[in-house]
Design an enzyme around this catalytic site. Structure first.
Site, mmCIF file in Angstrom:
data_model
loop_
_atom_site.group_PDB
_atom_site.id
_atom_site.type_symbol
_atom_site.label_atom_id
_atom_site.label_comp_id
_atom_site.label_asym_id
_atom_site.label_seq_id
_atom_site.Cartn_x
_atom_site.Cartn_y
_atom_site.Cartn_z
ATOM 1 N N THR A 143 0.871 -1.185 0.000
ATOM 2 C CA THR A 143 0.000 0.000 0.000
ATOM 3 C C THR A 143 0.909 1.236 0.000
ATOM 4 O OG1 THR A 143 -0.238 -0.238 2.399
ATOM 5 C CG2 THR A 143 -2.031 -1.075 1.024
ATOM 6 N N LYS A 167 3.706 -6.899 4.083
ATOM 7 C CA LYS A 167 3.467 -5.491 3.787
ATOM 8 C C LYS A 167 3.120 -4.796 5.088
ATOM 9 C CE LYS A 167 0.166 -3.375 3.524
ATOM 10 N NZ LYS A 167 -0.533 -2.476 4.529
ATOM 11 N N THR A 178 1.140 -8.721 13.076
ATOM 12 C CA THR A 178 0.893 -7.348 12.679
ATOM 13 C C THR A 178 0.827 -7.285 11.160
ATOM 14 O OG1 THR A 178 1.589 -5.066 12.889
ATOM 15 C CG2 THR A 178 3.311 -6.674 12.581
ATOM 16 N N ASN A 380 0.017 10.433 6.390
ATOM 17 C CA ASN A 380 -1.233 10.084 7.059
ATOM 18 C C ASN A 380 -2.225 11.231 7.095
ATOM 19 O OD1 ASN A 380 -1.058 7.208 8.139
ATOM 20 N ND2 ASN A 380 0.964 8.060 8.579
ATOM 21 N N THR A 385 -7.326 11.411 0.942
ATOM 22 C CA THR A 385 -7.651 12.539 0.069
ATOM 23 C C THR A 385 -6.575 12.790 -0.973
ATOM 24 O OG1 THR A 385 -6.669 14.044 1.702
ATOM 25 C CG2 THR A 385 -9.053 13.702 1.808
#
Length: 385
Positions: A143, A167, A178, A380, A385
């Site tokens: 990602t 990842k 995790t 972050n 957006t």
């Protein structure tokens, strides 16, 4: 390039979840094999976690499918139905039961999967998965990762191997495992023993990494053993599995969102392993410690502060604690100004070790994290957006 172990193949494509990179990964074994998994304890665990828990309950699996850039979390009954359809669709294409498919999804929370695109992607899965390369699968599950994360290790002196992919760079504070990591081996391991060894390894590796103290809703760690290479010594297998998991753990920490440095915190002379890990996590999770490391500032007072936050550990006596950066002691025998300047040069490197001895016992633990930079805030602040 790293090849998957014998008995595994993969298929990677873009089905339109992401705009411009691969987002759909299937890794499948030639036949149903022993498997194990551990998952997030989050009370907002996603449907993929729920489905995969169910599917791995019998200790067997045939395939793993990962969708990246959409976590399919907090999506209610629709999300659960979509996760089940994802598993059954992949199962139909590769010729197995839906219960033999492990599902994982990662990305934005609160959005349902684009099932029309995913159905088309499933329909395009070829009759024979085309790739033997773990690197392809590792790239497909990324990602905000900046690099694909792959590791491999031989099992003893034979031909069997362990290969893992992972990842994760943000929302990383494990509460079982995790992020998403999947490991594959061609060793023959009975599923109950595989589960025991896997959880033990995860506890010493992925459960010891933290980027930002935030536990993901989608944490998934799984291992599949095809058995093609035959039986192996279980101790050799655990060593190889640990080597792969530790490499991936460090890769995750080093690639933390916006990170520039790997932080390794080693706590020893502790009452027990739990105390050592608790204190180490307090240090690696401190924003003040992270920013000091980022600025190459040997401000050992921030480490002392982090140890002191473990206020329930009443056997910790500040007069007996020793703090070091690298091999250099900074407390209780502080350096002079010249010594601190020299230590700044060490902290300017890409890996910083913080070593704390508690004098409460003989146990130890090591955890890994990263520095805190302006890049983390930018990534972050703009994530959706």
């Amino acid at each position: 390039m790293t090849r998957l172990p014998a008995g595994f193949r993969c298929y990677v494509s873009n089905v339109g979840v992401k705009d411009d990179s691969d987002d759909f990964v299937v890794v499948a074994a030639d036949a149903t094999c022993a498997a194990a998994g551990v998952f997030t304890k989050s009370r907002f665990a996603g449907p993929s976690v729920q489905v995969s828990r169910e599917h791995l309950a019998d200790g067997h699996a045939r395939a793993v499918v990962v969708v990246s850039k959409n976590a399919n979390v907090a999506t209610g009954d629709v999300g659960l139905r979509d996760a089940r359809e994802l598993a059954s669709g992949v199962a139909a294409r590769i010729g197995c039961d839906a219960a033999d498919v492990v599902v994982a999804a990662t990305g934005v929370i609160g959005r349902t999967l684009p099932m029309d695109r995913i159905r088309a992607g499933i329909a395009a899965i070829p009759d024979e998965l085309p790739s033997h390369l773990a690197d392809d699968a590792a790239r497909g599950i990324m990602t905000t990762d900046t690099v694909a994360k792959v590791a491999e290790a031989p099992i003893g002196t034979g031909d069997a191997r362990v290969v893992g992919i992972a990842k994760g760079v943000g929302m990383i504070e494990p509460d079982m495992a995790t992020l998403i990591t999947v490991m594959f081996t061609d060793a023959e391991i009975e599923h109950a023993e595989l589960a025991i060894v896997f959880r033990r390894v995860i506890d010493r590796t992925f459960n010891c990494v933290s980027v930002d103290t935030d536990t993901s809703t989608s944490d998934t760690a799984a291992v599949l053993a095809s058995g093609v290479a035959g039986a192996v010594d279980i101790t050799d297998f655990e060593t190889a599995l640990h080597d792969v998991a530790l490499s991936l753990t460090k890769q995750v920490a080093r690639d933390g969102e916006g990170a520039e440095k790997l932080i390794e915190v080693h706590v020893d002379d502790a009452r027990d392993a739990a105390q050592a890990k608790r204190v180490a996590k307090a240090i690696v999770n401190s924003p003040l410690v992270k920013t000091a490391v980022h600025g190459a500032d040997p401000n050992w007072g921030r480490v002392a502060m982090a140890v002191g936050k473990c206020s329930d550990d009443t056997d910790i006596d500040q007069a007996r604690v020793v703090i070091r950066f690298g091999a250099t002691e900074v407390y209780p025998r502080p350096l002079d100004d010249a010594g601190l300047t020299d230590l700044s040069a060490y902290m300017a490197g890409d890996t910083v070790l913080i070593h704390v001895s508690l004098a409460t016992g003989s146990a130890e633990a090591t955890v890994w994290g990263c520095d805190l930079t302006a890049g983390y805030v930018r990534i972050n602040a703009d994530y959706t957006t």
